[in-house]
Scaffold this motif. Structure first.
Motif, PDB file in Angstrom:
ATOM      1  N   THR A   1       1.516  74.889  27.281  1.00 24.31           N
ATOM      2  CA  THR A   1       1.833  75.330  28.684  1.00 24.31           C
ATOM      3  C   THR A   1       3.400  75.563  28.739  1.00 24.31           C
ATOM      4  N   ASP A   2       4.213  74.821  28.111  1.00 24.96           N
ATOM      5  CA  ASP A   2       5.560  74.883  28.319  1.00 24.96           C
ATOM      6  C   ASP A   2       6.097  76.101  27.483  1.00 24.96           C
TER       7      ASP A   2
ATOM      8  N   PRO B   1       0.194  79.197  31.565  1.00 27.42           N
ATOM      9  CA  PRO B   1      -0.417  77.520  31.912  1.00 27.42           C
ATOM     10  C   PRO B   1      -1.821  77.466  31.954  1.00 27.42           C
TER      11      PRO B   1
ATOM     12  N   TYR C   1       1.319  79.557  39.114  1.00 28.09           N
ATOM     13  CA  TYR C   1       2.458  80.275  38.211  1.00 28.09           C
ATOM     14  C   TYR C   1       3.747  80.062  38.423  1.00 28.09           C
TER      15      TYR C   1
ATOM     16  N   TRP D   1       4.479  76.524  37.497  1.00 29.91           N
ATOM     17  CA  TRP D   1       4.814  76.557  36.088  1.00 29.91           C
ATOM     18  C   TRP D   1       6.151  76.966  35.678  1.00 29.91           C
TER      19      TRP D   1
ATOM     20  N   ASP E   1       2.950  71.334  35.937  1.00 35.24           N
ATOM     21  CA  ASP E   1       1.736  71.868  35.703  1.00 35.24           C
ATOM     22  C   ASP E   1       0.835  71.793  36.738  1.00 35.24           C
TER      23      ASP E   1
END
Length: 585
Positions: free
Chosen positions: A270-271, A275, A520, A523, A528
């Protein structure tokens, strides 16, 4: 204590120490008598304290990110001195570019380490092949080589002049391809030409690579690695396999066959990637089965946009029953409705009622009121949703889904936010009526992309990230959700009023683009999301699978790949039908 030395190189572009790295060091600690940690990115004092207090390292070197891993290893060797290195039974080089150990690594490590016929060894290799990495140069032949993310040298080779000469002559190169050509792919042949014997856990050189982009099994064939219980999976494999049909199955197999915490994979990807990959969604889904009677400690504010005044009592009952302690802000479309709300609802929790005009549905009022709600730790955004033409059946279904996914488990959701500081959003799953009334949720977003991109470019990001065009987006259907203000405030602060069309809205309006961006933006702001689910099957996963199948039909895929896509989608449909018919997942 064994006399094995591990030289471990760490790099993170955001200067973080990811949990999967800490876990990896914990699992490797027992195999090595000494662990020397080299960081090519700046570690915070808190992160360094974690690995030191857990007794995961014996030495530490902070350096500039120059020359990649090879210069980092070379500098560490020079720091130790080659005479001292020769005293160790083995010197192992490793970096943090893999997840794992996925499977047990102790037994294969001991087997390779005690094999007297091997002088150095690794996990995987790649076969000899020609490449043309530079346009202004001729082709280069890369020899068979052990991949450098893990290479262990035994004492015989470490004591040699060959070993010393190789590492003393490693220099800083700025071009990573040049590093690969000059050091990584040349290293194995260099030592083998000097008479040393090598081996790997998985020799890929004669394996059939039909269907793979490149014959690099460590990156392009995770199923084959799992089949052989290879202990490490490259992070790059999840990047290149982000939308591969096998990647969700890889995750499922890891969960079924191993004890590896797959959440480490999801959080790190995710990072560093995106995501909402399909393989992530199961881990970002929560089914809250029991009501919690414990009130959380968060300061909670709720925004309710009330277009339909007859639904206000229903929502207030939900809020009072499930949320309990909160401040309430109500927006509506006219002064007449505003006065009626103020007259009928003398509530201690009601802080303000605002008439925002009949434009922008619930989104523009939300953007307006958000400026007064920045100081809350958690905010709920809801509105009196009715479907097109006031279809009461669909409207009832939608509100029931919101009640059971976002309101009934409110206290558990609050606890989840308190437990996880990275959690920025809690959204509901795809509404159940989408499938009941409109068939499978084959929602595509191609017509909305231009507006999404326009909004994205207006947002004031501290560290901007790339927004990608996709067939399906994870979104808060109906734009109802719980969120931390700092996760979305820069989205709510932009000005889109001139771009909002009058009612009735077309399907591809800027408001539809807005609701698809919420996940998004959070993110990109470092947060998250999680999905509060009330059904066994995840609607977003079903939608992603369907759109991938449709995309495959539209493009020139091979017959084998298309057959695999159809097979996997049919398997998922069978699971969904089983749930629908029996109520059991």
């Amino acid at each position: 204590m064994n006399k094995r030395l591990l030289l471990y190189v760490h790099f993170n572009r955001d200067n973080k120490l990811s949990p999967h790295v800490v876990y990896q060091l914990q699992q490797l600690r027992g195999l090595f008598g000494e662990v020397f940690f080299i960081s090519n990115s700046v570690l915070s004092s808190e992160d360094l304290k974690i690995i030191k207090e857990k007794n995961l390292i014996d030495g530490f070197m902070q350096r500039k990110n120059q020359g990649y891993d090879f210069v980092a290893w070379a500098e560490a060797m020079k720091k130790y001195g080659f005479d001292k290195l020769a005293d160790y039974d083995s010197v192992t080089l490793m970096n943090d570019t893999c997840f794992g150990p996925i499977y047990d690594f102790g037994a294969p490590f001991e087997k390779m380490d005690t094999n007297v016929q091997i002088d150095f060894w690794g996990i995987t290799n790649n076969r000899s092949h020609k490449v043309k990495p530079w346009a202004d140069r001729s082709e280069v032949v890369l020899p068979d080589h052990i991949q450098s993310y893990f290479v262990s040298y035994k004492q015989k080779i470490v004591k040699s002049d060959t070993f010393k000469n190789f590492w003393e002559n490693v220099t800083v190169l700025d071009d990573v391809v040049e590093v690969i050509v000059k050091y990584e792919t040349a290293m194995t042949k260099y030592f083998e030409d000097a008479g040393f014997k090598s081996a790997v856990l998985f020799d890929t050189r004669k394996e059939n690579w039909t269907g793979m982009m490149v014959h690099d099994f460590s990156v392009f064939n995770m199923p084959e690695l799992l089949k052989r219980h290879i202990p490490f999976l490259k992070i790059k494999a999840f990047t290149y396999g982000a939308d591969n049909i096998y990647t969700p199955l890889v995750m499922e197999r890891i969960k079924q066959e191993t004890n590896y915490p797959v959440r480490f994979i999801v959080d790190h990807m995710t990072d560093v990637d995106y995501p909402d990959r399909e393989y992530m969604l199961a881990e970002k889904t929560r089914i809250f089965k029991d009501d919690s009677t414990v009130n959380g400690n968060l300061k909670v504010g709720i925004h309710l946009h009330a277009f339909y005044l007859d639904l206000i009592p229903e929502y207030i009952e939900y809020f009072r029953t499930y949320v309990k302690n909160y401040d309430l802000y109500i927006t509506t479309d006219s002064e007449k409705k505003k006065l009626k709300i103020e007259e009928n609802y003398k509530l201690p929790e009601l802080k303000r009622v605002i008439a925002t005009g009949n434009k922008g549905r619930d989104v523009l009022p939300w953007m307006i009121i958000s400026k007064e709600m920045k100081n809350y730790e958690l905010i709920g955004h809801f509105h009196t949703k009715k479907s097109k033409d006031n279809d009461w059946i669909v409207g009832e279904s939608w509100r029931r889904d919101i009640e059971y996914s976002l309101l009934k488990p409110a206290q558990q959701i609050f606890e989840e936010f308190e437990r996880n500081p990275k959690l920025g959003l809690m959204i509901a799953d795809v509404p159940s009526f989408f499938e009941h009334f409109y068939g499978p949720t084959y929602i595509t977003e191609r017509d909305i992309w231009q507006d999404m991109e326009q909004i994205w470019n207006k947002i004031d990001f501290i560290n901007p990230k790339e927004l990608k065009q996709k067939d399906s987006y994870v979104m808060s259907y109906g734009t109802m959700l719980w969120y931390r203000p700092e996760a979305l405030q820069n989205l709510l602060d932009i000005d889109i009023i001139e771009d909002i069309p009058e009612e009735p809205l077309p399907y591809n309006s800027i408001l539809h683009a807005f609701e698809r961006l919420v996940v998004y933006v959070a993110w990109a702001n470092g947060y998250d999301f999680e999905i509060s689910q009330i059904q066994t099957n995840n609607g977003f996963i079903s939608n992603y699978s369907a759109n991938r199948l449709l995309r495959a039909v539209e493009t020139d895929l091979t017959q084998t790949k298309l057959r695999d896509l159809i097979k996997m989608t049919l398997r998922k449909i069978r699971v969904i039908l089983k749930y629908r018919l029996t109520g059991k997942g």
